[in-house]
Scaffold this motif. Sequence first.
Motif, PDB file in Angstrom:
ATOM      1  N   THR A 180       0.818  -1.209   0.000  1.00 28.54           N
ATOM      2  CA  THR A 180       0.000   0.000   0.000  1.00 28.54           C
ATOM      3  C   THR A 180       0.852   1.259   0.000  1.00 28.54           C
ATOM      4  O   THR A 180       1.852   1.340   0.727  1.00 28.54           O
ATOM      5  N   VAL A 181       0.418   2.236  -0.802  1.00 28.86           N
ATOM      6  CA  VAL A 181       0.978   3.585  -0.739  1.00 28.86           C
ATOM      7  C   VAL A 181      -0.144   4.487  -0.241  1.00 28.86           C
ATOM      8  O   VAL A 181      -1.165   4.643  -0.900  1.00 28.86           O
ATOM      9  N   HIS A 182       0.053   5.049   0.939  1.00 27.72           N
ATOM     10  CA  HIS A 182      -0.994   5.870   1.540  1.00 27.72           C
ATOM     11  C   HIS A 182      -1.091   7.215   0.816  1.00 27.72           C
ATOM     12  O   HIS A 182      -0.087   7.749   0.335  1.00 27.72           O
ATOM     13  N   THR A 183      -2.274   7.740   0.769  1.00 30.37           N
ATOM     14  CA  THR A 183      -2.489   9.008   0.052  1.00 30.37           C
ATOM     15  C   THR A 183      -2.357  10.219   0.956  1.00 30.37           C
ATOM     16  O   THR A 183      -2.119  11.329   0.472  1.00 30.37           O
ATOM     17  N   GLU A 184      -2.513  10.025   2.237  1.00 30.98           N
ATOM     18  CA  GLU A 184      -2.418  11.140   3.180  1.00 30.98           C
ATOM     19  C   GLU A 184      -0.987  11.275   3.697  1.00 30.98           C
ATOM     20  O   GLU A 184      -0.340  10.274   4.057  1.00 30.98           O
ATOM     21  N   ALA A 185      -0.519  12.508   3.730  1.00 29.25           N
ATOM     22  CA  ALA A 185       0.817  12.774   4.289  1.00 29.25           C
ATOM     23  C   ALA A 185       0.673  12.938   5.796  1.00 29.25           C
ATOM     24  O   ALA A 185       0.731  14.043   6.332  1.00 29.25           O
ATOM     25  N   ASP A 186       0.497  11.781   6.460  1.00 31.40           N
ATOM     26  CA  ASP A 186       0.198  11.838   7.888  1.00 31.40           C
ATOM     27  C   ASP A 186       1.247  11.164   8.772  1.00 31.40           C
ATOM     28  O   ASP A 186       1.053  11.060   9.976  1.00 31.40           O
ATOM     29  N   MET A 187       2.344  10.713   8.195  1.00 33.43           N
ATOM     30  CA  MET A 187       3.398  10.125   9.028  1.00 33.43           C
ATOM     31  C   MET A 187       4.483  11.176   9.279  1.00 33.43           C
ATOM     32  O   MET A 187       5.017  11.770   8.341  1.00 33.43           O
ATOM     33  N   THR A 188       4.793  11.395  10.539  1.00 36.96           N
ATOM     34  CA  THR A 188       5.783  12.411  10.904  1.00 36.96           C
ATOM     35  C   THR A 188       7.187  11.795  10.969  1.00 36.96           C
ATOM     36  O   THR A 188       7.352  10.575  11.089  1.00 36.96           O
ATOM     37  N   TYR A 189       8.172  12.672  10.905  1.00 35.68           N
ATOM     38  CA  TYR A 189       9.566  12.236  11.070  1.00 35.68           C
ATOM     39  C   TYR A 189      10.354  13.352  11.735  1.00 35.68           C
ATOM     40  O   TYR A 189       9.973  14.531  11.692  1.00 35.68           O
ATOM     41  N   SER A 190      11.460  12.987  12.327  1.00 30.92           N
ATOM     42  CA  SER A 190      12.378  13.949  12.928  1.00 30.92           C
ATOM     43  C   SER A 190      13.773  13.340  12.923  1.00 30.92           C
ATOM     44  O   SER A 190      13.977  12.241  13.462  1.00 30.92           O
ATOM     45  N   VAL A 191      14.710  14.023  12.294  1.00 31.08           N
ATOM     46  CA  VAL A 191      16.090  13.526  12.229  1.00 31.08           C
ATOM     47  C   VAL A 191      17.074  14.640  12.551  1.00 31.08           C
ATOM     48  O   VAL A 191      16.820  15.818  12.300  1.00 31.08           O
ATOM     49  N   GLU A 192      18.183  14.255  13.095  1.00 28.55           N
ATOM     50  CA  GLU A 192      19.283  15.190  13.371  1.00 28.55           C
ATOM     51  C   GLU A 192      20.600  14.447  13.213  1.00 28.55           C
ATOM     52  O   GLU A 192      20.811  13.414  13.834  1.00 28.55           O
ATOM     53  N   PHE A 193      21.455  14.989  12.363  1.00 25.22           N
ATOM     54  CA  PHE A 193      22.755  14.370  12.085  1.00 25.22           C
ATOM     55  C   PHE A 193      23.878  15.388  12.310  1.00 25.22           C
ATOM     56  O   PHE A 193      23.717  16.574  12.025  1.00 25.22           O
ATOM     57  N   VAL A 194      24.989  14.883  12.792  1.00 26.14           N
ATOM     58  CA  VAL A 194      26.198  15.696  12.903  1.00 26.14           C
ATOM     59  C   VAL A 194      27.175  15.199  11.848  1.00 26.14           C
ATOM     60  O   VAL A 194      27.521  14.013  11.825  1.00 26.14           O
ATOM     61  N   CYS A 195      27.597  16.089  10.979  1.00 23.18           N
ATOM     62  CA  CYS A 195      28.504  15.724   9.897  1.00 23.18           C
ATOM     63  C   CYS A 195      29.948  15.818  10.360  1.00 23.18           C
ATOM     64  O   CYS A 195      30.247  16.495  11.351  1.00 23.18           O
ATOM     65  N   ALA A 196      30.827  15.175   9.642  1.00 24.79           N
ATOM     66  CA  ALA A 196      32.244  15.188  10.013  1.00 24.79           C
ATOM     67  C   ALA A 196      32.797  16.597   9.908  1.00 24.79           C
ATOM     68  O   ALA A 196      32.466  17.346   9.006  1.00 24.79           O
ATOM     69  N   GLY A 197      33.631  16.970  10.874  1.00 22.34           N
ATOM     70  CA  GLY A 197      34.213  18.299  10.883  1.00 22.34           C
ATOM     71  C   GLY A 197      35.717  18.271  10.992  1.00 22.34           C
ATOM     72  O   GLY A 197      36.318  17.260  11.229  1.00 22.34           O
TER      73      GLY A 197
END
Length: 197
Positions: A180-197
């Motif tokens: 199934t591909v849902h039609t409603e954009a109802d799934m939330t996400y949250s990401v945070e990445f630290v890149c190499a410095g």
Amino acid sequence: MRRYAMVLAAASVALTGCQASSAPETTPVPSSSIVETDTTETFAPGEGRPAPSDGEVPDEGTGPTETPRPTIAHAIEVRIGEQDHSDLDWHVSCTGLDGSPTVIASAADEDNTAYVVVVIGSGSDSLASFTFTETAEGQSVRERSGLTVNPGVGQGNGSLWVEDTTVTSTGRGISYDETTVHTEADMTYSVEFVCAG
């Protein structure tokens, strides 16, 4: 005869004075000509300079110089819907942080389920797209599940922040699985990445 003796005595005194004055005089040696001995310390192989005693100031530049350790790219937070994948061993790669950032992160759990996150920025403060895929061991590409956020075509929306080497994105999008591909954009996400410095 007496006069001859007097002449001899005078000559003897003159010769004695000559001998005394002809002796070389000792003169002090100038301090600039004194050769200083080498006081450089030498140590046996594997032996270091002893620690300075109390009140002794070590020579500048003789100690080891500390170089800052490079930052290793890693994930701080990866939340997709109600699932928290933050504790997985994420391998993070970042490019274009000063213009149009791209972050690609991958990980696997103890069941060999593979996870991939791709964050693409449009400039440094606007999200172009976000994708998350989850593929169980033995599944094909068509059987995997995930989340798609693509604001340009109406598939959800999200935000993007880049601060130094940290990339953060939150939003909501369209979820899918193998059937199934849902039609409603109802799934939330949250990401945070630290890149190499």
